[in-house]
Write an enzyme that holds these catalytic residues in place. Structure first.
Site, PDB file in Angstrom:
ATOM      1  N   ARG A  95      66.552  36.989  33.969  1.00 36.04           N
ATOM      2  CA  ARG A  95      67.523  35.917  33.685  1.00 36.04           C
ATOM      3  C   ARG A  95      67.469  34.880  34.800  1.00 36.04           C
ATOM      4  NH1 ARG A  95      73.399  38.151  33.363  1.00 36.04           N
ATOM      5  NH2 ARG A  95      72.450  39.220  31.568  1.00 36.04           N
ATOM      6  N   HIS A 140      69.731  40.769  36.998  1.00 36.62           N
ATOM      7  CA  HIS A 140      68.739  40.320  36.020  1.00 36.62           C
ATOM      8  C   HIS A 140      67.780  39.289  36.631  1.00 36.62           C
ATOM      9  CE1 HIS A 140      70.040  42.140  32.175  1.00 36.62           C
ATOM     10  NE2 HIS A 140      71.268  42.079  32.682  1.00 36.62           N
ATOM     11  N   ASP A 147      68.874  44.759  29.445  1.00 35.14           N
ATOM     12  CA  ASP A 147      69.956  45.134  28.529  1.00 35.14           C
ATOM     13  C   ASP A 147      69.305  45.542  27.216  1.00 35.14           C
ATOM     14  OD1 ASP A 147      71.745  44.323  30.466  1.00 35.14           O
ATOM     15  OD2 ASP A 147      72.152  42.382  29.532  1.00 35.14           O
ATOM     16  N   GLU A 205      78.677  49.221  31.537  1.00 36.30           N
ATOM     17  CA  GLU A 205      77.942  48.625  30.415  1.00 36.30           C
ATOM     18  C   GLU A 205      76.895  49.633  29.942  1.00 36.30           C
ATOM     19  OE1 GLU A 205      76.338  44.983  31.977  1.00 36.30           O
ATOM     20  OE2 GLU A 205      78.272  43.960  31.950  1.00 36.30           O
ATOM     21  N   HIS A 208      73.071  48.467  30.097  1.00 37.26           N
ATOM     22  CA  HIS A 208      72.554  47.806  31.302  1.00 37.26           C
ATOM     23  C   HIS A 208      71.859  48.805  32.231  1.00 37.26           C
ATOM     24  CE1 HIS A 208      73.228  44.680  34.619  1.00 37.26           C
ATOM     25  NE2 HIS A 208      72.835  45.761  35.289  1.00 37.26           N
TER      26      HIS A 208
END
Length: 226
Positions: A95, A140, A147, A205, A208
């Site tokens: 990301r 990320h 994810d 999460e 994740h």
């Protein structure tokens, strides 16, 4: 063949080559499908189906980029799941930092709550920072965090994990008890296969995971996904 025809042909060839050419990635990064061709990828931040409600800065293609070390381990996970007629589906990998900055700008606009009911119904938007759902840096951006979920190998339907991807709330915690036995079993399957192949889960999460001993533990990259 006259000059005009040659020029037209040359321009067409160059356009095709440029259109199909992939960007040169930093050393240590790969396009995941180069290593796992059958991987199901749906980068949610390339779409409008996410908590922001829009394509996020830096996402210019539905192409999963991760570190090569992560891709090699993920390939082992995929192979193990396929023995059970299951597969991986990845929602996010590398990301860009500019995407994280986009999240921060969005979080500060308290009037923009278009997808609150789907993604954070029980959390006030002004509390997303304090609750840890939005941060100025993301693992990320180091390239070794992903994810993902598990899907049926025949239908492509995701297994029921008890909460949607990117749901901000206790229902997404791995230890959350308010889900069915079947949903807990699905979460445990994901946990087991990922941990077996050297990934660490973020407990709040279920989707994740980060590669143990990631190659760039202190570097946050910002090249675009294209």
């Amino acid at each position: 063949m006259n000059y005009k025809t040659l020029l037209t042909l040359f321009c067409t060839v160059m356009f095709v080559l440029c259109f199909n050419q992939k960007q040169e990635l930093p050393k240590g990064f790969v396009y995941a499908k180069a290593i796992i061709p059958d991987l199901n990828v749906e980068l949610r931040y390339y779409t409008i189906h996410n908590f922001v409600g829009d394509t996020v800065a830096g996402y210019k293609a539905n192409k999963l980029i991760i570190t090569e070390a992560t891709a090699n381990k993920l390939k082992l996970v995929q192979a193990e799941l396929q023995k059970q007629n299951l597969c991986l589906k990845v929602y996010d990998g590398y990301r860009p930092q500019r995407a994280v900055n986009h999240f921060m700008r969005w979080a500060k606009d308290l009037n923009d709550t278009i997808h609150k009911q789907e993604f954070y119904p029980d959390v006030a938007k002004r509390n997303l920072f304090n609750a840890g759902y939005i941060a100025s840096r993301s693992g990320h951006s180091r390239g070794s965090t992903i994810d993902l979920t598990i899907i049926n190998g025949e239908t492509g339907e995701p297994l029921d994990m008890g909460s949607p991807y990117d749901f901000f709330g206790e229902a997404s915690w791995v230890t959350y008890k308010g889900i069915t036995d079947a949903q807990q079993k699905n979460r445990q399957l994901l946990q087991t296969v990922m941990l077996k192949h050297n990934f660490i889960n973020y407990p709040q999460e279920w989707w994740h995971f980060t590669l143990r001993r990631e190659p760039f533990p202190k570097t946050y990259f910002d090249f675009e996904i294209e």
